[in-house]
Design a protein around this motif. Structure first.
Motif, short mmCIF file in Angstrom:
data_model
loop_
_atom_site.label_atom_id
_atom_site.label_comp_id
_atom_site.label_asym_id
_atom_site.label_seq_id
_atom_site.Cartn_x
_atom_site.Cartn_y
_atom_site.Cartn_z
N GLY A 281 0.78 -1.23 0.00
CA GLY A 281 0.00 0.00 0.00
C GLY A 281 0.80 1.27 0.00
O GLY A 281 0.24 2.37 0.15
N ALA A 282 2.13 1.19 -0.18
CA ALA A 282 2.94 2.40 -0.19
C ALA A 282 2.60 3.28 -1.39
O ALA A 282 2.45 2.78 -2.50
CB ALA A 282 4.42 2.04 -0.22
N THR A 283 2.50 4.56 -1.15
CA THR A 283 2.27 5.52 -2.24
C THR A 283 3.53 6.33 -2.54
O THR A 283 3.61 6.97 -3.58
CB THR A 283 1.13 6.48 -1.88
N ALA A 284 4.50 6.30 -1.64
CA ALA A 284 5.79 6.95 -1.86
C ALA A 284 6.87 5.96 -1.46
O ALA A 284 7.00 5.62 -0.28
CB ALA A 284 5.92 8.23 -1.05
N VAL A 285 7.62 5.46 -2.44
CA VAL A 285 8.71 4.53 -2.16
C VAL A 285 10.02 5.27 -2.40
O VAL A 285 10.27 5.79 -3.49
CB VAL A 285 8.64 3.28 -3.06
N LEU A 286 10.85 5.33 -1.37
CA LEU A 286 12.06 6.15 -1.38
C LEU A 286 13.29 5.29 -1.19
O LEU A 286 13.21 4.17 -0.68
CB LEU A 286 12.01 7.18 -0.25
N LEU A 287 14.43 5.82 -1.58
CA LEU A 287 15.71 5.22 -1.22
C LEU A 287 16.80 6.28 -1.30
O LEU A 287 16.66 7.29 -1.99
CB LEU A 287 16.05 4.01 -2.10
N PHE A 288 17.87 6.04 -0.55
CA PHE A 288 19.04 6.89 -0.59
C PHE A 288 20.16 6.17 -1.34
O PHE A 288 20.32 4.95 -1.18
CB PHE A 288 19.54 7.21 0.82
N THR A 289 20.93 6.92 -2.12
CA THR A 289 22.11 6.36 -2.75
C THR A 289 23.33 7.16 -2.34
O THR A 289 23.25 8.34 -2.02
CB THR A 289 22.01 6.42 -4.29
N ASP A 290 24.47 6.48 -2.34
CA ASP A 290 25.75 7.12 -2.05
C ASP A 290 26.20 7.84 -3.32
O ASP A 290 26.41 7.22 -4.37
CB ASP A 290 26.75 6.05 -1.65
N LEU A 291 26.36 9.16 -3.24
CA LEU A 291 26.72 9.93 -4.43
C LEU A 291 28.13 9.62 -4.93
O LEU A 291 28.47 9.96 -6.06
CB LEU A 291 26.59 11.43 -4.15
N SER A 292 28.94 8.96 -4.10
CA SER A 292 30.28 8.59 -4.56
C SER A 292 30.25 7.33 -5.42
O SER A 292 31.29 6.92 -5.94
CB SER A 292 31.22 8.37 -3.36
N ASN A 293 29.06 6.74 -5.56
CA ASN A 293 28.93 5.51 -6.34
C ASN A 293 28.02 5.76 -7.55
O ASN A 293 26.82 5.57 -7.48
CB ASN A 293 28.35 4.39 -5.46
N PRO A 294 28.58 6.20 -8.67
CA PRO A 294 27.75 6.53 -9.83
C PRO A 294 27.02 5.32 -10.40
O PRO A 294 25.96 5.47 -11.02
CB PRO A 294 28.76 7.10 -10.84
N ILE A 295 27.56 4.13 -10.19
CA ILE A 295 26.92 2.92 -10.74
C ILE A 295 25.56 2.71 -10.08
O ILE A 295 24.55 2.49 -10.76
CB ILE A 295 27.82 1.69 -10.55
N SER A 296 25.52 2.77 -8.75
CA SER A 296 24.25 2.53 -8.07
C SER A 296 23.23 3.61 -8.40
O SER A 296 22.04 3.33 -8.58
CB SER A 296 24.45 2.45 -6.55
N ASN A 297 23.70 4.86 -8.54
CA ASN A 297 22.78 5.93 -8.89
C ASN A 297 22.14 5.70 -10.26
O ASN A 297 20.95 5.93 -10.45
CB ASN A 297 23.50 7.28 -8.85
N SER A 298 22.92 5.23 -11.21
CA SER A 298 22.36 4.98 -12.54
C SER A 298 21.45 3.76 -12.54
O SER A 298 20.42 3.74 -13.23
CB SER A 298 23.49 4.79 -13.56
N ILE A 299 21.80 2.75 -11.74
CA ILE A 299 20.97 1.53 -11.68
C ILE A 299 19.57 1.86 -11.16
O ILE A 299 18.56 1.43 -11.74
CB ILE A 299 21.66 0.48 -10.79
N TYR A 300 19.49 2.61 -10.09
CA TYR A 300 18.18 2.91 -9.50
C TYR A 300 17.33 3.75 -10.44
O TYR A 300 16.11 3.59 -10.52
CB TYR A 300 18.36 3.59 -8.14
N GLN A 301 17.97 4.65 -11.17
CA GLN A 301 17.21 5.44 -12.13
C GLN A 301 16.67 4.56 -13.25
O GLN A 301 15.55 4.78 -13.74
CB GLN A 301 18.08 6.56 -12.69
N ARG A 302 17.41 3.54 -13.64
CA ARG A 302 16.95 2.66 -14.72
C ARG A 302 15.73 1.85 -14.31
O ARG A 302 14.94 1.44 -15.16
CB ARG A 302 18.08 1.73 -15.17
N ILE A 303 15.57 1.59 -13.01
CA ILE A 303 14.40 0.81 -12.61
C ILE A 303 13.24 1.70 -12.13
O ILE A 303 12.25 1.20 -11.62
CB ILE A 303 14.75 -0.25 -11.53
N GLY A 304 13.40 3.02 -12.32
CA GLY A 304 12.25 3.89 -12.11
C GLY A 304 12.35 4.92 -11.02
O GLY A 304 11.39 5.67 -10.78
#
Length: 274
Positions: A237-260
Motif C-alpha cells: 500500500g505504499a504511495t511513496a517509495v524512497l531510497l538513498f544512494t551514495d553519491l560517490s557511487n555513480p553505478i548505483s545511482n544509474s541503476i536505481y534510475q533505470r528501474i524507475g
C-alpha cells in the motif's frame, strides 16, 4: 522562538507526529526510526526536541541512538537554538544528518571539528521498471538472520566506516517481526543480494540497505532485488517509495534510475572528530 525537550515519545507525538506525517518524503528517516521505537519496546530512548513560534510548532530535531541527529524538519532559523539545546541534553550524539543545507548549518554551528562521512541523494519511485536478471527472489525469514546480520555489518563497514556497530541478531529478528520486507535474490538457492523495505508509514516506505557481496556484483542482482522489494512495498500500500544512494557511487545511482527512481534532494552526514 522557544524549544521543548520531550521526555517521552507520546509527548512528542502529540505535537509533532502529524506535522512529520504531512510530509513523509522529507521526514522519511524520522518517521521510520520513531515507528520502530513505537512498536519495539526496549529500544534506546530517543532525543526529541520541538521548536515553537507564538505557540505554533515550526520544526523538530530527532535522534535515535546510536545514530546522529536528524535535521530534515529543522528550520534554518532554529539551528543556533537547536545546537545549544542539543549539546546540553545529548552530549553523546556522534554527528548530524539531513538535507545538506540544514545538516551542514547544524554541524558548522556546533563549532566542533567534523568530517563529512556520507553524501547521499534521496530518490522517489516513479514507475517501476523491473530488470531482467538471472535467478529469482524470495522474502527472508528468521532462518536467514545470521546471513542478514553479517551482510548488514559488511554494508556498514563499506558505506559508513564511522557508524556504530551493526545490529545484533535480536535486532534483525525485531525488524522481521515488525513486518519489514527483507528480500533475497538467489542463484540456484544461494543468496547473492539483499534489500530491505520498511513497512509503509504515512503512505511512505524507504528501501535500504541494498547489499551485494563483492564477488556477486556486476550481474544485475542488486537491481533485481531492489525492484522485488519495491514491488513488495507497493503491494503493502505504499504511495511513496524512497531510497538513498551514495553519491560517490555513480553505478548505483544509474541503476536505481533505470528501474524507475527519480532524484529529489541531496543529503549529507557529518560526524564529529573524536
Amino acid at each position: 522562538m522557544d524549544a521543548v525537550v520531550h521526555t517521552s515519545l507520546e509527548s512528542f507525538d502529540a505535537v509533532a507526529h502529524d506535522r512529520l506525517a504531512a510530509d513523509p518524503v522529507r521526514n522519511t528517516v524520522a518517521l521510520t526510526s520513531l515507528d520502530r521505537i513505537r512498536r519495539l519496546p526496549g529500544e534506546p530512548t530517543p532525543t526529541l526536541i520541538t521548536f515553537h513560534d507564538n505557540g505554533e510548532v515550526i520544526g523538530s530535531l530527532v535522534r535515535t541512538p546510536p545514530w546522529p541527529f536528524q535535521t530534515a524538519d529543522l528550520p534554518l532559523a532554529a539551528v543556533e537554538l537547536a545546537v545549544k539545546i542539543a549539546v546540553e541534553v545529548d552530549p553523546e550524539a556522534p554527528g548530524v544528518t539531513g538535507p545538506r543545507e540544514r545538516s551542514e548549518a547544524f554541524a558548522t554551528a556546533t563549532g566542533k571539528d567534523f568530517t563529512e562521512s556520507l553524501t547521499t541523494r534521496l530518490y522517489r519511485l516513479g514507475t517501476l521498471a523491473p530488470p531482467v536478471a538471472e535467478g529469482s527472489g524470495r522474502l527472508a525469514t528468521e532462518d536467514d538472520v545470521e546471513l542478514l546480520v553479517a551482510w548488514r555489518h559488511a554494508f556498514l563497514k563499506e558505506a559508513v566506516p564511522e557508524a556504530p556497530a551493526g545490529p545484533t541478531a535480536e535486532a534483525m529478528r525485531g525488524s522481521l517481526r515488525l513486518g519489514n520486507g527483507h528480500a533475497l535474490w538467489e542463484i540456484n538457492g544461494t543468496p547473492v543480494a539483499w534489500a530491505v523495505a520498511s513497512l509503509p508509514h504515512a503512505g511512505m516506505t524507504r528501501v535500504g540497505p541494498v547489499y551485494t557481496p563483492p564477488e556477486h556484483r556486476k550481474h544485475g542482482y542488486g537491481a533485481a532485488v531492489t525492484a522485488m522489494v519495491t514491488q513488495w512495498a507497493l503491494d503493502q500500500g505504499a504511495t511513496a517509495v524512497l531510497l538513498f544512494t551514495d553519491l560517490s557511487n555513480p553505478i548505483s545511482n544509474s541503476i536505481y534510475q533505470r528501474i524507475g527512481y527519480q532524484p529529489l534532494d541531496d543529503w549529507a552526514e557529518f560526524w564529529w572528530k573524536r
